[in-house]
Design a protein around this motif. Structure first.
Motif, PDB file in Angstrom:
ATOM      1  N   GLY A  15       0.829  -1.208   0.000  1.00  0.00           N
ATOM      2  CA  GLY A  15       0.000   0.000   0.000  1.00  0.00           C
ATOM      3  C   GLY A  15       0.860   1.254   0.000  1.00  0.00           C
ATOM      4  N   SER A  17       1.499   3.304  -2.442  1.00  0.00           N
ATOM      5  CA  SER A  17       1.222   4.294  -3.498  1.00  0.00           C
ATOM      6  C   SER A  17       0.697   5.618  -2.969  1.00  0.00           C
ATOM      7  CB  SER A  17       0.212   3.706  -4.497  1.00  0.00           C
ATOM      8  OG  SER A  17      -0.998   3.364  -3.839  1.00  0.00           O
ATOM      9  N   ILE A  20      -0.564   6.612   4.251  1.00  0.00           N
ATOM     10  CA  ILE A  20       0.366   6.165   5.300  1.00  0.00           C
ATOM     11  C   ILE A  20       1.521   5.364   4.701  1.00  0.00           C
ATOM     12  CG2 ILE A  20       0.553   4.666   7.325  1.00  0.00           C
ATOM     13  CD1 ILE A  20      -2.393   5.429   7.992  1.00  0.00           C
ATOM     14  N   SER A  39       1.758  -1.976  -4.586  1.00  0.00           N
ATOM     15  CA  SER A  39       0.310  -1.751  -4.543  1.00  0.00           C
ATOM     16  C   SER A  39      -0.176  -2.188  -5.922  1.00  0.00           C
ATOM     17  CB  SER A  39      -0.029  -0.279  -4.258  1.00  0.00           C
ATOM     18  OG  SER A  39      -0.039   0.495  -5.442  1.00  0.00           O
ATOM     19  N   ARG A  40      -1.442  -1.883  -6.263  1.00  0.00           N
ATOM     20  CA  ARG A  40      -1.916  -2.290  -7.595  1.00  0.00           C
ATOM     21  C   ARG A  40      -1.585  -1.257  -8.662  1.00  0.00           C
ATOM     22  NH1 ARG A  40      -7.869  -2.431  -5.498  1.00  0.00           N
ATOM     23  NH2 ARG A  40      -6.907  -0.566  -4.643  1.00  0.00           N
ATOM     24  N   ASP A  65      -1.645  -7.252  -6.320  1.00  0.00           N
ATOM     25  CA  ASP A  65      -2.964  -7.089  -5.707  1.00  0.00           C
ATOM     26  C   ASP A  65      -3.002  -8.000  -4.479  1.00  0.00           C
ATOM     27  OD1 ASP A  65      -5.643  -7.225  -4.955  1.00  0.00           O
ATOM     28  OD2 ASP A  65      -6.354  -7.041  -7.019  1.00  0.00           O
ATOM     29  N   MET A  66      -3.210  -7.416  -3.316  1.00  0.00           N
ATOM     30  CA  MET A  66      -3.166  -8.177  -2.061  1.00  0.00           C
ATOM     31  C   MET A  66      -4.330  -9.161  -1.923  1.00  0.00           C
ATOM     32  SD  MET A  66      -0.477  -7.673  -0.349  1.00  0.00           S
ATOM     33  CE  MET A  66       0.712  -7.233  -1.586  1.00  0.00           C
ATOM     34  N   ASN A  92       0.778  -2.697   5.199  1.00  0.00           N
ATOM     35  CA  ASN A  92      -0.007  -1.472   5.358  1.00  0.00           C
ATOM     36  C   ASN A  92      -1.231  -1.412   4.441  1.00  0.00           C
ATOM     37  OD1 ASN A  92      -0.297   1.648   5.778  1.00  0.00           O
ATOM     38  ND2 ASN A  92      -0.016   1.357   3.569  1.00  0.00           N
ATOM     39  N   THR A 143      -2.353  -1.974  11.920  1.00  0.00           N
ATOM     40  CA  THR A 143      -3.752  -2.342  12.168  1.00  0.00           C
ATOM     41  C   THR A 143      -4.536  -1.045  12.349  1.00  0.00           C
ATOM     42  OG1 THR A 143      -3.592  -2.654  14.572  1.00  0.00           O
ATOM     43  CG2 THR A 143      -3.042  -4.526  13.202  1.00  0.00           C
ATOM     44  N   TYR A 157     -14.672  -3.784   8.902  1.00  0.00           N
ATOM     45  CA  TYR A 157     -13.325  -3.217   9.015  1.00  0.00           C
ATOM     46  C   TYR A 157     -12.728  -3.588  10.376  1.00  0.00           C
ATOM     47  CZ  TYR A 157      -9.641   0.387   8.914  1.00  0.00           C
ATOM     48  OH  TYR A 157      -8.439   1.062   8.933  1.00  0.00           O
ATOM     49  N   LYS A 161      -9.334  -5.805  11.307  1.00  0.00           N
ATOM     50  CA  LYS A 161      -8.209  -5.266  12.075  1.00  0.00           C
ATOM     51  C   LYS A 161      -8.009  -6.031  13.392  1.00  0.00           C
ATOM     52  CE  LYS A 161      -6.942  -2.151   9.100  1.00  0.00           C
ATOM     53  NZ  LYS A 161      -5.633  -2.228   8.435  1.00  0.00           N
ATOM     54  N   PRO A 187      -3.137   3.091  14.421  1.00  0.00           N
ATOM     55  CA  PRO A 187      -3.461   4.514  14.326  1.00  0.00           C
ATOM     56  C   PRO A 187      -4.955   4.758  14.524  1.00  0.00           C
ATOM     57  CG  PRO A 187      -2.423   3.665  12.298  1.00  0.00           C
ATOM     58  CD  PRO A 187      -2.893   2.500  13.096  1.00  0.00           C
ATOM     59  N   VAL A 190      -6.132   9.197  10.618  1.00  0.00           N
ATOM     60  CA  VAL A 190      -4.965   9.798   9.953  1.00  0.00           C
ATOM     61  C   VAL A 190      -5.446  10.496   8.680  1.00  0.00           C
ATOM     62  CG1 VAL A 190      -2.680   9.333   8.978  1.00  0.00           C
ATOM     63  CG2 VAL A 190      -3.573   7.854  10.790  1.00  0.00           C
ATOM     64  N   THR A 192      -5.715  10.909   5.367  1.00  0.00           N
ATOM     65  CA  THR A 192      -5.473  10.238   4.075  1.00  0.00           C
ATOM     66  C   THR A 192      -6.799  10.170   3.315  1.00  0.00           C
ATOM     67  OG1 THR A 192      -6.042   8.027   4.857  1.00  0.00           O
ATOM     68  CG2 THR A 192      -3.743   8.719   5.159  1.00  0.00           C
TER      69      THR A 192
HETATM   70  N1  LIG Z   1      -6.303   6.676   7.548  1.00  0.00           N
HETATM   71  C1  LIG Z   1      -6.654   6.266   8.747  1.00  0.00           C
HETATM   72  O1  LIG Z   1      -7.293   6.992   9.515  1.00  0.00           O
HETATM   73  C2  LIG Z   1      -6.227   4.919   9.242  1.00  0.00           C
HETATM   74  C3  LIG Z   1      -6.388   4.644  10.619  1.00  0.00           C
HETATM   75  C4  LIG Z   1      -6.011   3.391  11.104  1.00  0.00           C
HETATM   76  C5  LIG Z   1      -5.475   2.451  10.259  1.00  0.00           C
HETATM   77  N2  LIG Z   1      -5.342   2.730   8.919  1.00  0.00           N
HETATM   78  C6  LIG Z   1      -4.788   1.693   8.064  1.00  0.00           C
HETATM   79  O2  LIG Z   1      -3.600   2.165   7.461  1.00  0.00           O
HETATM   80  C7  LIG Z   1      -3.424   1.540   6.189  1.00  0.00           C
HETATM   81  C8  LIG Z   1      -3.227   2.601   5.117  1.00  0.00           C
HETATM   82  O3  LIG Z   1      -4.380   3.403   5.073  1.00  0.00           O
HETATM   83  P1  LIG Z   1      -4.443   4.839   4.366  1.00  0.00           P
HETATM   84  O4  LIG Z   1      -5.289   5.678   5.232  1.00  0.00           O
HETATM   85  O5  LIG Z   1      -3.106   5.276   3.955  1.00  0.00           O
HETATM   86  O6  LIG Z   1      -5.353   4.438   3.101  1.00  0.00           O
HETATM   87  P2  LIG Z   1      -5.359   4.912   1.590  1.00  0.00           P
HETATM   88  O7  LIG Z   1      -4.857   6.299   1.453  1.00  0.00           O
HETATM   89  O8  LIG Z   1      -6.697   4.567   1.079  1.00  0.00           O
HETATM   90  O9  LIG Z   1      -4.271   3.912   0.936  1.00  0.00           O
HETATM   91  C9  LIG Z   1      -4.526   2.540   0.887  1.00  0.00           C
HETATM   92  C10 LIG Z   1      -3.348   1.833   0.249  1.00  0.00           C
HETATM   93  O10 LIG Z   1      -3.644   0.429   0.198  1.00  0.00           O
HETATM   94  C11 LIG Z   1      -3.477  -0.026  -1.135  1.00  0.00           C
HETATM   95  N3  LIG Z   1      -4.417  -1.094  -1.462  1.00  0.00           N
HETATM   96  C12 LIG Z   1      -5.756  -1.105  -1.287  1.00  0.00           C
HETATM   97  N4  LIG Z   1      -6.270  -2.255  -1.750  1.00  0.00           N
HETATM   98  C13 LIG Z   1      -5.234  -2.987  -2.229  1.00  0.00           C
HETATM   99  C14 LIG Z   1      -5.125  -4.258  -2.851  1.00  0.00           C
HETATM  100  N5  LIG Z   1      -6.195  -5.035  -3.114  1.00  0.00           N
HETATM  101  N6  LIG Z   1      -3.904  -4.706  -3.215  1.00  0.00           N
HETATM  102  C15 LIG Z   1      -2.801  -3.942  -3.004  1.00  0.00           C
HETATM  103  N7  LIG Z   1      -2.840  -2.725  -2.414  1.00  0.00           N
HETATM  104  C16 LIG Z   1      -4.041  -2.254  -2.046  1.00  0.00           C
HETATM  105  C17 LIG Z   1      -3.699   1.204  -2.013  1.00  0.00           C
HETATM  106  O11 LIG Z   1      -2.973   1.052  -3.216  1.00  0.00           O
HETATM  107  P3  LIG Z   1      -3.565   0.941  -4.712  1.00  0.00           P
HETATM  108  O12 LIG Z   1      -4.912   1.559  -4.741  1.00  0.00           O
HETATM  109  O13 LIG Z   1      -2.526   1.681  -5.498  1.00  0.00           O
HETATM  110  O14 LIG Z   1      -3.569  -0.530  -4.987  1.00  0.00           O
HETATM  111  C18 LIG Z   1      -3.085   2.301  -1.153  1.00  0.00           C
HETATM  112  O15 LIG Z   1      -1.706   2.384  -1.378  1.00  0.00           O
HETATM  113  C19 LIG Z   1      -4.666   0.673   5.975  1.00  0.00           C
HETATM  114  O16 LIG Z   1      -4.397  -0.656   6.346  1.00  0.00           O
HETATM  115  C20 LIG Z   1      -5.669   1.275   6.913  1.00  0.00           C
HETATM  116  O17 LIG Z   1      -6.652   0.341   7.298  1.00  0.00           O
HETATM  117  C21 LIG Z   1      -5.706   3.946   8.390  1.00  0.00           C
END
Ligand SMILES: NC(=O)c1ccc[n+]([C@@H]2O[C@H](COP(=O)([O-])OP(=O)(O)OC[C@H]3O[C@@H](n4cnc5c(N)ncnc54)[C@H](OP(=O)(O)O)[C@@H]3O)[C@@H](O)[C@H]2O)c1
Length: 242
Positions: A15, A17, A20, A39-40, A65-66, A92, A143, A157, A161, A187, A190, A192
């Protein structure tokens, strides 16, 4: 002073791309690691790689693709072939789908568990096959606060987690005898793309910065051989303490 020295280390960030994962990748590269970005979306990965290189860091991209076990296997075959080692895995990649349990579509439940739980599980399995013979490594699973709590409209979700928390605890015990560390970072909200979609009610000014999660990862990697931190919970300053 507390920055880890990662020169010569090979790190894989899923993840990578955006959000986080991108922030963690940039931070690892700035500490000297070669970062494999996955990532994809190859175009976005290439942009992150370019950013890292423009700051004199080292990175390369491998799309996967995960939700596809075959693609995860191919990713790790590529790592073995190109680097013959893996020092750090940051699981991630993840997605969120938000609806009350009573309305939640079964196909969305399957999707979220496949990417958020099965994906990191399979990556850990592949990483352990490289790390165990090397008798070293650090796996960091991202997580969420939803790995220990539950909120409305986030049952699938939260299940994914909580699942990552569960297998990380077991794996940490299995890994310890092989000198491999398993940590989790939890976290809260965040800033994003994911949180902007999930919680449009939250003022972006009060959200945790992706760089704060990257700093938590660097902290875990900076500890001496005799110290270990299993988990880091990062909350919003404006959130509820403890
Ligand atoms: N943001 C928050 O508040 C928060 C809080 C707690 C935990 N988290 C966790 O932190 C991690 C990152 O979240 P984020 O907020 O940075 O999210 P984000 O901006 O939506 O980014 C998600 C990332 O996961 C990749 N991804 C999604 N589905 C995928 C798949 N099938 N295969 C490969 N890669 C995949 C996406 O890449 P592509 O689309 O390029 O494939 C992207 O790089 C996640 O696990 C999320 O649950 C986030």
């Amino acid at each position: 002073m507390y920055m880890p020295e990662l020169k010569g280390k090979i790190a894989l960030v899923t993840g990578a791309s955006r959000g986080i994962g991108k922030s963690i990748s940039v931070a690892l590269a700035q500490s000297g690691a070669h970062v494999i970005l996955t990532s994809r979306n190859m175009d976005r990965l290439k942009q992150v790689e370019g950013e890292i290189r423009s700051k004199k860091g080292s990175a390369s991209c491998m799309a996967a693709d995960m939700s596809e076990e075959k693609q995860i296997e191919t990713l790790f075959d590529g790592i073995r072939k190109s680097f013959d080692t893996l020092d750090i895995l940051v699981n991630n990649a993840g997605l969120g789908i938000w609806a009350k349990l009573v309305d939640f579509r079964t196909e969305d439940l399957d999707r979220i568990l496949t990417v958020n739980l099965r994906g990191p599980y399979l990556c850990c399995k592949q990483a352990m096959r490289i790390m165990v013979p090397a008798n070293k490594g650090h796996i960091i699973n991202i997580t969420s606060v939803q790995g220990i709590r539950g909120y409305e409209s986030q049952s699938a979700y939260a299940a994914s987690k909580h699942g990552v928390m569960g297998f990380s605890k077991s794996l940490a015990v299995e890994a310890q005898e092989h000198n491999i560390r398993v940590s989790v970072v939890l976290p809260a909200a965040v800033d994003t793309e994911m949180i902007r979609e999930a919680r449009p009610d939250l003022d972006p000014a009060v959200l945790i910065r992706p760089e704060d999660i990257a700093k938590s990862v660097l902290f875990l990697l900076s500890l001496s051989d005799t110290a270990m931190v299993d988990q880091i919970y990062v909350r919003r300053m404006s959130g509820r303490p403890f």
